[in-house]
Design an enzyme around this catalytic site. Sequence first.
Site, PDB file in Angstrom:
ATOM      1  N   SER A 137       4.378  16.127   5.893  1.00  0.00           N
ATOM      2  CA  SER A 137       3.764  15.780   7.174  1.00  0.00           C
ATOM      3  C   SER A 137       2.261  15.976   7.031  1.00  0.00           C
ATOM      4  O   SER A 137       1.655  15.518   6.064  1.00  0.00           O
ATOM      5  CB  SER A 137       4.372  16.657   8.272  1.00  0.00           C
ATOM      6  OG  SER A 137       3.740  16.425   9.503  1.00  0.00           O
ATOM      7  N   TYR A 151      -1.880   7.801  13.134  1.00  0.00           N
ATOM      8  CA  TYR A 151      -1.432   8.669  12.033  1.00  0.00           C
ATOM      9  C   TYR A 151      -0.713   9.899  12.593  1.00  0.00           C
ATOM     10  O   TYR A 151       0.369  10.264  12.135  1.00  0.00           O
ATOM     11  CB  TYR A 151      -2.643   9.086  11.190  1.00  0.00           C
ATOM     12  CG  TYR A 151      -2.317   9.978  10.019  1.00  0.00           C
ATOM     13  CD1 TYR A 151      -1.564   9.505   8.944  1.00  0.00           C
ATOM     14  CD2 TYR A 151      -2.757  11.302   9.978  1.00  0.00           C
ATOM     15  CE1 TYR A 151      -1.270  10.331   7.860  1.00  0.00           C
ATOM     16  CE2 TYR A 151      -2.468  12.127   8.897  1.00  0.00           C
ATOM     17  CZ  TYR A 151      -1.723  11.641   7.846  1.00  0.00           C
ATOM     18  OH  TYR A 151      -1.423  12.455   6.777  1.00  0.00           O
ATOM     19  N   LYS A 155       3.144  11.219  12.117  1.00  0.00           N
ATOM     20  CA  LYS A 155       3.481  12.536  11.555  1.00  0.00           C
ATOM     21  C   LYS A 155       4.225  13.403  12.585  1.00  0.00           C
ATOM     22  O   LYS A 155       5.099  14.185  12.214  1.00  0.00           O
ATOM     23  CB  LYS A 155       2.225  13.242  11.042  1.00  0.00           C
ATOM     24  CG  LYS A 155       1.597  12.570   9.798  1.00  0.00           C
ATOM     25  CD  LYS A 155       2.526  12.539   8.578  1.00  0.00           C
ATOM     26  CE  LYS A 155       1.812  12.104   7.311  1.00  0.00           C
ATOM     27  NZ  LYS A 155       2.709  11.978   6.151  1.00  0.00           N
TER      28      LYS A 155
HETATM   29  N1  LIG Z   1      -4.702  14.490   1.180  1.00  0.00           N
HETATM   30  C1  LIG Z   1      -4.646  15.004   2.387  1.00  0.00           C
HETATM   31  O1  LIG Z   1      -5.634  15.550   2.891  1.00  0.00           O
HETATM   32  C2  LIG Z   1      -3.364  14.970   3.166  1.00  0.00           C
HETATM   33  C3  LIG Z   1      -3.276  15.795   4.292  1.00  0.00           C
HETATM   34  C4  LIG Z   1      -2.104  15.797   5.022  1.00  0.00           C
HETATM   35  C5  LIG Z   1      -1.057  15.004   4.649  1.00  0.00           C
HETATM   36  N2  LIG Z   1      -1.156  14.194   3.550  1.00  0.00           N
HETATM   37  C6  LIG Z   1      -0.005  13.359   3.214  1.00  0.00           C
HETATM   38  O2  LIG Z   1       0.288  13.508   1.843  1.00  0.00           O
HETATM   39  C7  LIG Z   1       0.946  12.331   1.373  1.00  0.00           C
HETATM   40  C8  LIG Z   1       0.295  11.879   0.091  1.00  0.00           C
HETATM   41  O3  LIG Z   1      -1.048  11.524   0.337  1.00  0.00           O
HETATM   42  P1  LIG Z   1      -2.215  11.793  -0.738  1.00  0.00           P
HETATM   43  O4  LIG Z   1      -3.152  12.734  -0.119  1.00  0.00           O
HETATM   44  O5  LIG Z   1      -1.645  12.094  -2.037  1.00  0.00           O
HETATM   45  O6  LIG Z   1      -2.920  10.358  -0.709  1.00  0.00           O
HETATM   46  P2  LIG Z   1      -3.168   9.287  -1.891  1.00  0.00           P
HETATM   47  O7  LIG Z   1      -3.889   9.939  -3.010  1.00  0.00           O
HETATM   48  O8  LIG Z   1      -3.792   8.135  -1.198  1.00  0.00           O
HETATM   49  O9  LIG Z   1      -1.699   8.909  -2.385  1.00  0.00           O
HETATM   50  C9  LIG Z   1      -0.821   8.226  -1.538  1.00  0.00           C
HETATM   51  C10 LIG Z   1       0.405   7.830  -2.327  1.00  0.00           C
HETATM   52  O10 LIG Z   1       1.354   7.192  -1.450  1.00  0.00           O
HETATM   53  C11 LIG Z   1       1.721   5.961  -2.050  1.00  0.00           C
HETATM   54  N3  LIG Z   1       2.207   4.983  -1.075  1.00  0.00           N
HETATM   55  C12 LIG Z   1       1.582   4.487   0.009  1.00  0.00           C
HETATM   56  N4  LIG Z   1       2.370   3.575   0.612  1.00  0.00           N
HETATM   57  C13 LIG Z   1       3.514   3.504  -0.116  1.00  0.00           C
HETATM   58  C14 LIG Z   1       4.725   2.776  -0.004  1.00  0.00           C
HETATM   59  N5  LIG Z   1       4.924   1.867   0.972  1.00  0.00           N
HETATM   60  N6  LIG Z   1       5.708   2.979  -0.921  1.00  0.00           N
HETATM   61  C15 LIG Z   1       5.527   3.857  -1.928  1.00  0.00           C
HETATM   62  N7  LIG Z   1       4.403   4.567  -2.097  1.00  0.00           N
HETATM   63  C16 LIG Z   1       3.414   4.397  -1.194  1.00  0.00           C
HETATM   64  C17 LIG Z   1       0.494   5.507  -2.798  1.00  0.00           C
HETATM   65  O11 LIG Z   1       0.823   4.494  -3.719  1.00  0.00           O
HETATM   66  P3  LIG Z   1      -0.294   3.483  -4.334  1.00  0.00           P
HETATM   67  O12 LIG Z   1      -0.955   4.230  -5.461  1.00  0.00           O
HETATM   68  O13 LIG Z   1       0.509   2.316  -4.797  1.00  0.00           O
HETATM   69  O14 LIG Z   1      -1.245   3.149  -3.237  1.00  0.00           O
HETATM   70  C18 LIG Z   1       0.078   6.823  -3.420  1.00  0.00           C
HETATM   71  O15 LIG Z   1       0.891   7.113  -4.537  1.00  0.00           O
HETATM   72  C19 LIG Z   1       0.880  11.316   2.517  1.00  0.00           C
HETATM   73  O16 LIG Z   1       2.112  11.296   3.192  1.00  0.00           O
HETATM   74  C20 LIG Z   1      -0.224  11.873   3.400  1.00  0.00           C
HETATM   75  O17 LIG Z   1      -0.062  11.477   4.748  1.00  0.00           O
HETATM   76  C21 LIG Z   1      -2.301  14.151   2.799  1.00  0.00           C
END
Ligand SMILES: NC(=O)c1ccc[n+]([C@@H]2O[C@H](COP(=O)([O-])OP(=O)(O)OC[C@H]3O[C@@H](n4cnc5c(N)ncnc54)[C@H](OP(=O)(O)O)[C@@H]3O)[C@@H](O)[C@H]2O)c1
Length: 281
Positions: A137, A151, A155
């Site tokens: 989340s 967003y 979540k």
């Molecule tokens: N980083 C933060 O600050 C943060 C904070 C709170 C929550 N989150 C959550 O953590 C999770 C991962 O985010 P992240 O920070 O690692 O961001 P990220 O670096 O942008 O990575 C996002 C990942 O999700 C994949 N993705 C997006 N849409 C998809 C789909 N339809 N099917 C399969 N894969 C898909 C992307 O694939 P591609 O490479 O193909 O685009 C990428 O591998 C998300 O759910 C995000 O909401 C992140």
Amino acid sequence: MNNLNKQTWLITGATRGLGFQVAMAAQQAGANVVATGRNLQKLEQAFGDTKNMLLLELDVCNEAQAKVTAEAAFQKFGSIDVLVNNAGFGQLGLFEEVEQTNVKVQFETNVFGLMSMCRTVLPVMREQKSGLIYNISSIGGSLGFENASIYCAAKFAVEGFSESLAMEVKQFGIDITIVQPGFFRTDFLDQSSVQFGTIEIDDYAQYGKALNDVYHSKNQKQPGDPKKLGQMLVEIAQKPERPIRLAAGSDAVEYLTTAIKKRQNDLEKWASYSHRTDINE
Ligand SMILES: NC(=O)c1ccc[n+]([C@@H]2O[C@H](COP(=O)([O-])OP(=O)(O)OC[C@H]3O[C@@H](n4cnc5c(N)ncnc54)[C@H](OP(=O)(O)O)[C@@H]3O)[C@@H](O)[C@H]2O)c1
């Protein structure tokens, strides 16, 4: 279940960011890992030929592909012990400036994709009488942020779903843990991931730009270390008891503490009104 050498982890959105680091941490701890992503080439570039790892193409919006993935994972490793529903992105922007079609894509990915993965993997876990599902989340799953209504709505949906589902599957030895990261240094705020509103409304022009600038300025400067988050999830998966909610990052603890206190204060302040609506029999 608690011996990592025998566990199989299935991770969505593992091409980069948190998903990649969770996959690496689990693999390094001795688990079998099914790392999935919507682009197989990207996965291959990220992981090379890491051992005990199966790389599979999976767009979480594609239900048929989810089924094929779970079957392939089970066939290869004989169990699915930990599912990490990580795939997602941030649809930011002021509510009125985000097209409804973009709202739907956000929910298709961050909510319905996650539900479809649960639907696909739960029968395997029920049969095993054990399992752990990490639903990634955000702090935005428990409190609202300006410029992030869509967003946060997605979540919040993940959290309501997960908290309820946890009650239903506890009887089968399956735990659901909602992970609430603060700001982590991934591509989340990079233009390769994040989306902003595409409608321009004059009344919001200055306000919207200022808010977008705040997010742009945080890109690649976030305080959270994705590698440490991966290691934490691996450690907690080995514990006999897992939390329903797990905050990640000191910033997350601070945001969530403030939000919980505010809710408690509002509840108490307005309680006399709240009690007035009972039927007095
Ligand atoms: N980083 C933060 O600050 C943060 C904070 C709170 C929550 N989150 C959550 O953590 C999770 C991962 O985010 P992240 O920070 O690692 O961001 P990220 O670096 O942008 O990575 C996002 C990942 O999700 C994949 N993705 C997006 N849409 C998809 C789909 N339809 N099917 C399969 N894969 C898909 C992307 O694939 P591609 O490479 O193909 O685009 C990428 O591998 C998300 O759910 C995000 O909401 C992140």
